[in-house]
Structure formats: C-alpha cells, structure tokens
Design an enzyme around this catalytic site. Sequence first.
Site, PDB file in Angstrom:
ATOM      1  N   ARG A 111       0.995  -1.073   0.199  1.00 18.40           N
ATOM      2  CA  ARG A 111       0.032   0.069   0.126  1.00 18.40           C
ATOM      3  C   ARG A 111       0.849   1.161   0.065  1.00 18.40           C
ATOM      4  O   ARG A 111       1.631   1.569   0.972  1.00 18.40           O
ATOM      5  CB  ARG A 111      -0.934   0.141   1.074  1.00 18.40           C
ATOM      6  CG  ARG A 111      -1.608   1.398   1.412  1.00 18.40           C
ATOM      7  CD  ARG A 111      -2.460   1.378   2.588  1.00 18.40           C
ATOM      8  NE  ARG A 111      -3.824   0.651   2.184  1.00 18.40           N
ATOM      9  CZ  ARG A 111      -5.072   0.944   2.615  1.00 18.40           C
ATOM     10  NH1 ARG A 111      -5.272   1.775   3.505  1.00 18.40           N
ATOM     11  NH2 ARG A 111      -5.939   0.155   2.172  1.00 18.40           N
ATOM     12  N   HIS A 138      -7.472   0.263  -6.154  1.00 15.31           N
ATOM     13  CA  HIS A 138      -7.768  -0.391  -4.936  1.00 15.31           C
ATOM     14  C   HIS A 138      -8.420  -1.587  -5.331  1.00 15.31           C
ATOM     15  O   HIS A 138      -9.856  -1.878  -5.084  1.00 15.31           O
ATOM     16  CB  HIS A 138      -8.656   0.426  -3.922  1.00 15.31           C
ATOM     17  CG  HIS A 138      -8.378   0.033  -2.476  1.00 15.31           C
ATOM     18  ND1 HIS A 138      -7.714  -1.033  -2.139  1.00 15.31           N
ATOM     19  CD2 HIS A 138      -9.193   0.394  -1.362  1.00 15.31           C
ATOM     20  CE1 HIS A 138      -7.962  -1.523  -1.022  1.00 15.31           C
ATOM     21  NE2 HIS A 138      -8.879  -0.383  -0.309  1.00 15.31           N
ATOM     22  N   GLN A 141     -10.303  -4.019  -2.811  1.00 16.59           N
ATOM     23  CA  GLN A 141     -11.555  -3.470  -2.253  1.00 16.59           C
ATOM     24  C   GLN A 141     -12.825  -4.028  -3.481  1.00 16.59           C
ATOM     25  O   GLN A 141     -13.684  -4.280  -3.129  1.00 16.59           O
ATOM     26  CB  GLN A 141     -11.326  -1.965  -2.167  1.00 16.59           C
ATOM     27  CG  GLN A 141     -12.767  -1.347  -1.646  1.00 16.59           C
ATOM     28  CD  GLN A 141     -13.017  -1.664  -0.273  1.00 16.59           C
ATOM     29  OE1 GLN A 141     -12.238  -1.498   0.589  1.00 16.59           O
ATOM     30  NE2 GLN A 141     -14.352  -2.114  -0.094  1.00 16.59           N
ATOM     31  N   ASP A 231     -17.282   7.001  -0.761  1.00 18.37           N
ATOM     32  CA  ASP A 231     -16.035   7.192  -0.198  1.00 18.37           C
ATOM     33  C   ASP A 231     -15.847   8.636   0.260  1.00 18.37           C
ATOM     34  O   ASP A 231     -16.446   9.438  -0.225  1.00 18.37           O
ATOM     35  CB  ASP A 231     -15.065   6.580  -1.485  1.00 18.37           C
ATOM     36  CG  ASP A 231     -13.795   6.534  -0.605  1.00 18.37           C
ATOM     37  OD1 ASP A 231     -13.511   6.273   0.513  1.00 18.37           O
ATOM     38  OD2 ASP A 231     -12.650   6.352  -1.564  1.00 18.37           O
ATOM     39  N   CYS A 271     -16.663   1.852   1.341  1.00 16.23           N
ATOM     40  CA  CYS A 271     -15.317   1.078   1.717  1.00 16.23           C
ATOM     41  C   CYS A 271     -14.658   1.155   2.881  1.00 16.23           C
ATOM     42  O   CYS A 271     -14.095   0.296   3.555  1.00 16.23           O
ATOM     43  CB  CYS A 271     -14.288   1.352   0.498  1.00 16.23           C
ATOM     44  SG  CYS A 271     -13.740   3.131   0.567  1.00 16.23           S
ATOM     45  N   ARG A 299     -13.832  -8.001   3.206  1.00 19.91           N
ATOM     46  CA  ARG A 299     -12.436  -7.896   2.987  1.00 19.91           C
ATOM     47  C   ARG A 299     -11.511  -8.936   3.081  1.00 19.91           C
ATOM     48  O   ARG A 299     -10.741  -9.473   2.409  1.00 19.91           O
ATOM     49  CB  ARG A 299     -11.623  -6.689   3.306  1.00 19.91           C
ATOM     50  CG  ARG A 299     -12.516  -5.369   2.946  1.00 19.91           C
ATOM     51  CD  ARG A 299     -12.024  -5.264   1.550  1.00 19.91           C
ATOM     52  NE  ARG A 299     -10.671  -5.373   1.379  1.00 19.91           N
ATOM     53  CZ  ARG A 299      -9.764  -4.255   1.372  1.00 19.91           C
ATOM     54  NH1 ARG A 299     -10.130  -3.013   1.842  1.00 19.91           N
ATOM     55  NH2 ARG A 299      -8.352  -4.183   1.260  1.00 19.91           N
TER      56      ARG A 299
HETATM   57  N1   CP Z   1     -11.210  -0.006   2.834  1.00 16.95           N
HETATM   58  C1   CP Z   1      -9.956   0.045   3.241  1.00 16.95           C
HETATM   59  O1   CP Z   1      -9.070  -0.175   2.525  1.00 16.95           O
HETATM   60  O2   CP Z   1      -9.623   0.207   4.737  1.00 16.95           O
HETATM   61  P1   CP Z   1      -8.252   0.715   5.302  1.00 16.95           P
HETATM   62  O3   CP Z   1      -7.829   1.828   4.571  1.00 16.95           O
HETATM   63  O4   CP Z   1      -8.586   0.638   6.841  1.00 16.95           O
HETATM   64  O5   CP Z   1      -7.386  -0.459   4.627  1.00 16.95           O
HETATM   65  N1  NVA Z   2     -10.125   6.721  -1.333  1.00 11.33           N
HETATM   66  C1  NVA Z   2      -9.719   6.189  -0.200  1.00 11.33           C
HETATM   67  C2  NVA Z   2      -9.954   4.726   0.112  1.00 11.33           C
HETATM   68  C3  NVA Z   2      -9.318   4.326   1.594  1.00 11.33           C
HETATM   69  C4  NVA Z   2      -9.603   2.993   1.729  1.00 11.33           C
HETATM   70  C5  NVA Z   2      -8.253   6.730  -0.023  1.00 11.33           C
HETATM   71  O1  NVA Z   2      -7.428   6.447  -0.925  1.00 11.33           O
HETATM   72  O2  NVA Z   2      -8.038   7.497   1.092  1.00 11.33           O
END
Ligand code: CP
Ligand code: NVA
Length: 312
Positions: A111, A138, A141, A231, A271, A299
């Site tokens: 990540r 993502h 997700q 989101d 999400c 997830r």
């Molecule tokens: N939805 C999601 O990816 O959550 P986190 O940022 O907590 O991993």
């Molecule tokens: N769009 C959000 C998703 C978090 C899971 C971000 O990138 O912060």
Amino acid sequence: MTSSATPKPPRHLLTLDDWTADEIEQVLALARDLKRKAKFGERPPLLAGKMLAQVYDKPSLRTRVSFEAAMARLGGSSTFMTSKEAGLLGRESLPDVAAVLGRMVDAIVIRTFSQQLIEDVAAYAACPVINGLSDERHPCQALADLLTIREACGTLDGVRLVFVGDGNNVARSLAVASGKVGVAMTLCAPDGFSFDDTFAKGLKKTVPQLNITLTKDLKAAIKNADIIYTDVWASMGQESESSARKQAFAAYQITEQIMAAAPQSCRFLHCLPAHRGDEVTDGVMDGPQSLVYEQAENRMHLAKGLLVTLIG
Ligand code: CP
Ligand code: NVA
C-alpha cells in the site's frame, strides 16, 4: 536430470485490468466457500507454511488486518513494514529489495502512493505482488465489493451500482471490476471530480463492454440504484484539499432523504473509513439499508480467496 524450463512468472494483482472474468469468479467462489466454512468454525490450513510480507506507506485497518487474519486463519504467517523499513527509500536499490523479499516470502502486499512503485516491485519480485491501494487503484476493495454486491443482490449481472463522490482509486477499480462481471456503473460526481480523460479512455479499451454512466445529477443517478456507494471526499494524501473538496461535494452527501428517493431494496456501501457527517450521515451509515460492516468483513474473506488462488 535438470530441467531447463523457466519458472512460471508469478500472477500479480496490480490492477484488475488484466484479470479475466473467470479468474475473478474463481477468487469470489473461494472467498464465498471460505466465508461459509468460517461461520462453522472451520479453518482449513490451505496456507500452511506460507508467509506474506506487507509493505505499507499509508494507514490501514481493513486491508492490513484482513490479510494478516487471512494468513493466520489459514495456517500461514505474515510480517509488516513500511517501504522505508524495507529499504525502498534509498537504503538499497528497489530491484535488490524486491528480489530479496520475493525469495523469502510467498506474496507481497503493498500500500503506497505511487502505482508505479507497486508495479516496479512486481517487476523484480519472484512472487505475487498484490496492490493494497495506491493513489490510482484499490483492486482488493473492488473484488470484496463484488462479493458483497452478489450477496445483497443475488447476482452481479445487470446490477445498477451508483458511486457518488470522487472518481478516485476505489471508483476506478470498481469501474474495471464492474465491466468484467456485468455490473452497470454510474459515477455521479461534481464537475472536475469525474474520471479524468486518460482513465476514461483506458477504461473503454480495457472493458469496452462496461455499461458506464458519468453524470453530476444525483437525483437522476440514484433513482433506479440497486447499490449506492460512496467514499471520502479527500483521500489519503489529499488532506490539504479537504476544505475545498468539502465545498465541491457538499450537495453529494448521502442522506436519509437520498436513500428514500432510491428504490426501497437499494443498499448502501462504503469502503470505509467513513467521514461521518461529510459524505454520509450517521442515519445512513447505521440505517437499515447499510451493509458497511458486512462489506468490511468481506475484505477478510476476499483476502483468503485471493491468497489461496495466488499462493495456496
Ligand atoms: N477500505 C480500506 O481499504 O480500509 P483501510 O484503509 O482501513 O485498509
Ligand atoms: N479513497 C480512499 C480509500 C481508503 C480505503 C483513500 O485512498 O484514502
């Protein structure tokens, strides 16, 4: 006798662009099966002896813990580090880090901000690399969301998914996933926050069959929605734009009134993490149409299905 056959290149999940509908279905089927088994207390040791490395440069609850729990519950183990700790910020070269890590573990979840960094690690690692979120995508997700949507609607084919908000990493992966499995997607975003031209053009090429509507008209968008999804307005890394985005998205909050204007059977997804009071009200998050906690739990089931597919 020695074999001159070169080893099969690892299957990565960097984006869903190069994943077929069959591959996606296989992961979903496994995830569903493992979810059902988990409800009966079964934890088949499908990943016994396997090891996962997680490299994160952004905060995470769901992604980090879903992969860790998936490994632990299927008999494997995992380790966690930032890319600085891994040596990716100058301690040694990226090819060296990726090659070494890829020889020690069975899969890597990353990540970070840059999609390119994840793709570069994949180019040098001899094990599957999974995108745990970048600024652009993502995919984990989106796969888990397909699981949730199938559970909620009984099918994926023809489901009307309306994503309200920023055309961000989550929306992009959902659009590709939708195209692969026959979900019809609407992205409802104010001016300047829809998919950019480059992504929209690429989407047309990658999933020409995708039924996609881009609009800024919220009322019209949600009228026939099976799923309303939102989101955060400012994603991780965009914190400095927070107040400008609050203004731009003010008319796009998902409220009880918006849910009431959609069909009664419509379900709400997010999400998470959610900024309650911004993109969604408490009433919707905690309301009868919300599936957000089931969605988050999925997830973990998806992570199991994905890991078993890639390294089981
Ligand atoms: N939805 C999601 O990816 O959550 P986190 O940022 O907590 O991993
Ligand atoms: N769009 C959000 C998703 C978090 C899971 C971000 O990138 O912060």
